[in-house]
Write an enzyme that holds these catalytic residues in place. Sequence first.
Site, PDB file in Angstrom:
ATOM      1  N   GLY A  69     -15.604  -3.456  -7.791  1.00 33.07           N
ATOM      2  CA  GLY A  69     -15.822  -2.096  -7.277  1.00 33.07           C
ATOM      3  C   GLY A  69     -15.383  -1.891  -5.841  1.00 33.07           C
ATOM      4  N   GLY A 102     -11.976  -2.803  -3.197  1.00 32.80           N
ATOM      5  CA  GLY A 102     -10.729  -3.463  -2.815  1.00 32.80           C
ATOM      6  C   GLY A 102     -10.283  -2.954  -1.466  1.00 32.80           C
ATOM      7  N   ALA A 140     -20.274  -2.439   7.244  1.00 34.49           N
ATOM      8  CA  ALA A 140     -19.286  -3.381   7.788  1.00 34.49           C
ATOM      9  C   ALA A 140     -19.910  -4.293   8.833  1.00 34.49           C
ATOM     10  CB  ALA A 140     -18.133  -2.602   8.404  1.00 34.49           C
ATOM     11  N   GLU A 146      -1.120 -11.938   8.506  1.00 31.73           N
ATOM     12  CA  GLU A 146      -1.217 -11.823   7.052  1.00 31.73           C
ATOM     13  C   GLU A 146      -0.199 -10.800   6.528  1.00 31.73           C
ATOM     14  OE1 GLU A 146      -5.949 -12.892   7.120  1.00 31.73           O
ATOM     15  OE2 GLU A 146      -5.346 -11.065   6.103  1.00 31.73           O
ATOM     16  N   LEU A 205      22.123  -3.092 -12.018  1.00 31.39           N
ATOM     17  CA  LEU A 205      23.518  -3.558 -11.966  1.00 31.39           C
ATOM     18  C   LEU A 205      23.764  -4.751 -12.891  1.00 31.39           C
ATOM     19  CD1 LEU A 205      24.225  -3.097  -8.155  1.00 31.39           C
ATOM     20  CD2 LEU A 205      25.344  -1.889 -10.038  1.00 31.39           C
ATOM     21  N   THR A 260      -3.147  -2.080   0.499  1.00 31.80           N
ATOM     22  CA  THR A 260      -2.106  -1.291  -0.188  1.00 31.80           C
ATOM     23  C   THR A 260      -1.237  -0.577   0.861  1.00 31.80           C
ATOM     24  OG1 THR A 260      -3.414   0.750  -0.318  1.00 31.80           O
ATOM     25  CG2 THR A 260      -3.677  -0.835  -2.136  1.00 31.80           C
ATOM     26  N   GLU A 292      -0.659   2.446   1.023  1.00 33.29           N
ATOM     27  CA  GLU A 292      -1.336   3.675   1.476  1.00 33.29           C
ATOM     28  C   GLU A 292      -2.270   3.333   2.653  1.00 33.29           C
ATOM     29  OE1 GLU A 292      -1.161   2.815  -1.895  1.00 33.29           O
ATOM     30  OE2 GLU A 292       0.573   4.123  -2.047  1.00 33.29           O
TER      31      GLU A 292
HETATM   32  C1  LIG Z   1      -1.944 -10.522  -7.848  1.00 32.60           C
HETATM   33  C2  LIG Z   1      -3.037 -10.142  -6.892  1.00 32.60           C
HETATM   34  C3  LIG Z   1      -3.550 -11.093  -6.019  1.00 32.60           C
HETATM   35  C4  LIG Z   1      -4.604 -10.758  -5.163  1.00 32.60           C
HETATM   36  N1  LIG Z   1      -5.160 -11.738  -4.376  1.00 32.60           N
HETATM   37  C5  LIG Z   1      -6.296 -11.463  -3.700  1.00 32.60           C
HETATM   38  C6  LIG Z   1      -7.008 -12.487  -3.019  1.00 32.60           C
HETATM   39  O1  LIG Z   1      -6.580 -13.650  -2.972  1.00 32.60           O
HETATM   40  N2  LIG Z   1      -8.182 -12.176  -2.410  1.00 32.60           N
HETATM   41  C7  LIG Z   1      -8.687 -10.916  -2.423  1.00 32.60           C
HETATM   42  O2  LIG Z   1      -9.750 -10.703  -1.862  1.00 32.60           O
HETATM   43  N3  LIG Z   1      -8.043  -9.905  -3.044  1.00 32.60           N
HETATM   44  C8  LIG Z   1      -6.868 -10.153  -3.692  1.00 32.60           C
HETATM   45  N4  LIG Z   1      -6.211  -9.142  -4.354  1.00 32.60           N
HETATM   46  C9  LIG Z   1      -6.783  -7.810  -4.354  1.00 32.60           C
HETATM   47  C10 LIG Z   1      -5.992  -6.794  -3.524  1.00 32.60           C
HETATM   48  O3  LIG Z   1      -6.113  -7.072  -2.168  1.00 32.60           O
HETATM   49  C11 LIG Z   1      -6.514  -5.408  -3.907  1.00 32.60           C
HETATM   50  O4  LIG Z   1      -6.085  -5.151  -5.232  1.00 32.60           O
HETATM   51  C12 LIG Z   1      -6.023  -4.316  -2.973  1.00 32.60           C
HETATM   52  O5  LIG Z   1      -6.577  -4.444  -1.696  1.00 32.60           O
HETATM   53  C13 LIG Z   1      -6.348  -2.909  -3.511  1.00 32.60           C
HETATM   54  O6  LIG Z   1      -7.681  -2.799  -3.870  1.00 32.60           O
HETATM   55  P1  LIG Z   1      -8.076  -2.214  -5.312  1.00 32.60           P
HETATM   56  O7  LIG Z   1      -7.309  -2.985  -6.324  1.00 32.60           O
HETATM   57  O8  LIG Z   1      -9.543  -2.204  -5.423  1.00 32.60           O
HETATM   58  O9  LIG Z   1      -7.513  -0.756  -5.325  1.00 32.60           O
HETATM   59  P2  LIG Z   1      -8.301   0.625  -4.803  1.00 32.60           P
HETATM   60  O10 LIG Z   1      -8.880   0.325  -3.495  1.00 32.60           O
HETATM   61  O11 LIG Z   1      -9.202   0.986  -5.932  1.00 32.60           O
HETATM   62  O12 LIG Z   1      -7.109   1.593  -4.716  1.00 32.60           O
HETATM   63  C14 LIG Z   1      -6.602   2.401  -5.790  1.00 32.60           C
HETATM   64  C15 LIG Z   1      -5.558   3.350  -5.227  1.00 32.60           C
HETATM   65  O13 LIG Z   1      -6.185   4.218  -4.271  1.00 32.60           O
HETATM   66  C16 LIG Z   1      -5.481   4.143  -3.050  1.00 32.60           C
HETATM   67  N5  LIG Z   1      -6.409   4.332  -1.926  1.00 32.60           N
HETATM   68  C17 LIG Z   1      -7.571   3.686  -1.693  1.00 32.60           C
HETATM   69  N6  LIG Z   1      -8.107   4.081  -0.544  1.00 32.60           N
HETATM   70  C18 LIG Z   1      -7.270   5.011  -0.031  1.00 32.60           C
HETATM   71  C19 LIG Z   1      -7.262   5.807   1.160  1.00 32.60           C
HETATM   72  N7  LIG Z   1      -8.235   5.705   2.071  1.00 32.60           N
HETATM   73  N8  LIG Z   1      -6.234   6.665   1.354  1.00 32.60           N
HETATM   74  C20 LIG Z   1      -5.239   6.761   0.457  1.00 32.60           C
HETATM   75  N9  LIG Z   1      -5.184   6.031  -0.678  1.00 32.60           N
HETATM   76  C21 LIG Z   1      -6.177   5.166  -0.915  1.00 32.60           C
HETATM   77  C22 LIG Z   1      -4.852   2.768  -3.028  1.00 32.60           C
HETATM   78  O14 LIG Z   1      -3.769   2.706  -2.126  1.00 32.60           O
HETATM   79  C23 LIG Z   1      -4.433   2.625  -4.479  1.00 32.60           C
HETATM   80  O15 LIG Z   1      -3.217   3.270  -4.687  1.00 32.60           O
HETATM   81  C24 LIG Z   1      -5.123  -9.447  -5.168  1.00 32.60           C
HETATM   82  C25 LIG Z   1      -4.582  -8.486  -6.021  1.00 32.60           C
HETATM   83  C26 LIG Z   1      -3.571  -8.815  -6.884  1.00 32.60           C
HETATM   84  C27 LIG Z   1      -3.047  -7.770  -7.825  1.00 32.60           C
END
Ligand SMILES: Cc1cc2nc3c(=O)[nH]c(=O)nc-3n(C[C@H](O)[C@H](O)[C@H](O)COP(=O)(O)OP(=O)(O)OC[C@H]3O[C@@H](n4cnc5c(N)ncnc54)[C@H](O)[C@@H]3O)c2cc1C
Length: 398
Positions: free
Chosen positions: A144, A146, A193, A257, A352, A380, A382
């Site tokens: 829940g 990210g 936080a 990072e 290509l 991300t 964004e």
């Molecule tokens: C292959 C892979 C490896 C990973 N490895 C790690 C790891 O080692 N450790 C770890 O802790 N995490 C890891 N992650 C997690 C990764 O860091 C998160 O997926 C990422 O930070 C996005 O969080 P979320 O997936 O919850 O997306 P969400 O936060 O749910 O975002 C969904 C969408 O909403 C957008 N969004 C969210 N907030 C805003 C905002 N304020 N303004 C505009 N747009 C917004 C996002 O950009 C995205 O497009 C990994 C992910 C993947 C896919």
Amino acid sequence: MGYHSSIAQVADSAMIPRTLFSSEHETFRASVARFMEQEVKPHDERWQEQGYVDREVWRKAGRNGFLCLSMPEEYGGAGADKLYSMVLIEEQARANNSSLGFGLHSEIVAPYLLNYGGEALKKRYLPKMASGEMIGAIAMSEPGAGSDLQAVKTSAIRKGDAYLVNGSKTFITNGWNCDLVIVVAKTDPAKGAKGTSLLVVDTGMRGFAKGKRLKKIGLKGQDTAELFFDNVEVPAENLLGEENNGFIYLMQELPWERMQIAIAAVAKSEAAIAWTTEYVRERKAFGRTVASFQTTRFRLAELATEAQIARVFVDRCMELLLANRLDTATASMAKYWTSDLECKIVDECLQLHGGYGYMWEYPISRAYVDARVQRIYGGTNEIMKEVISRSIGLGDQK
Ligand SMILES: Cc1cc2nc3c(=O)[nH]c(=O)nc-3n(C[C@H](O)[C@H](O)[C@H](O)COP(=O)(O)OP(=O)(O)OC[C@H]3O[C@@H](n4cnc5c(N)ncnc54)[C@H](O)[C@@H]3O)c2cc1C
């Protein structure tokens, strides 16, 4: 023409000379490329099928001095500058390998331990991380939470000499192979936080469990997993830095990072252009090579130009990083722009290749699926734009 010679050719022709590296860095580059060719490539298809790499490759990398490069020698590292790490990231990208989680282990997990861990903790874990006996992970993301790490629910409540950790994490790189995890948890849930801390959880601790390895569209050889914590008793000495300061520590490491993602993005973009240049020179259509069509040459000319611009920007950012002068917003620009560019370049390069580009035996197909996540993880794109917009005076708009 061989794969590496064509990359070298692209790198040599129409290139603003790179000024970052010494001859020692280049010697190191050759040894990493050899390692990728001899110790990684022969196993990689199997790793992708099984969904994780053999632990043996970690130990081999350790023996070669490829892990925890910038770690001081007293903790088993090479005490090298970050340019060696940059070379390693570049060569892994050029070898089109996405199975090894070395970067996260050496350049994200180990530095948290080094910078914020107590002496006993550092001595216990760092030498084994440098030798490849222990594999590190960092667990921030949850089902829940990210992008919004303030919403983390995993808790670590102090009970005497220990913290009781409860919660779950997902998407964790090295999650299935790891021996230790830095866990982002709330030590004071009421404070958001400001109640967040970082704790080192040893995966042998009671109550810790690894979930399933997650099936992904790319990075198929990398063990991305769920982790569960059920009343895990973590000794208080495993706290990194001070209680409730976790968010501050997370912020401090961000420029490096983000640069790691940008470095890989540019190296992969250059490699994709090189493979494609080679391919279109040989592939024939309508009785002539695909390279003979002006549209092909112009497309590749455009992509090479954009990759060059990215290369110069990233190298300059690294110069600033080495001088401790790279701010988070500029690193965010590098992460967002180069990962977007990488996705565009691998997409155009795949096109290509025609139908062959869609076939797994061609490196461009793997580069295409691997690239996509670069815009998502590490914050991300964004979120990168949020950070950048704040830096130009557009924070807190109502
Ligand atoms: C292959 C892979 C490896 C990973 N490895 C790690 C790891 O080692 N450790 C770890 O802790 N995490 C890891 N992650 C997690 C990764 O860091 C998160 O997926 C990422 O930070 C996005 O969080 P979320 O997936 O919850 O997306 P969400 O936060 O749910 O975002 C969904 C969408 O909403 C957008 N969004 C969210 N907030 C805003 C905002 N304020 N303004 C505009 N747009 C917004 C996002 O950009 C995205 O497009 C990994 C992910 C993947 C896919």
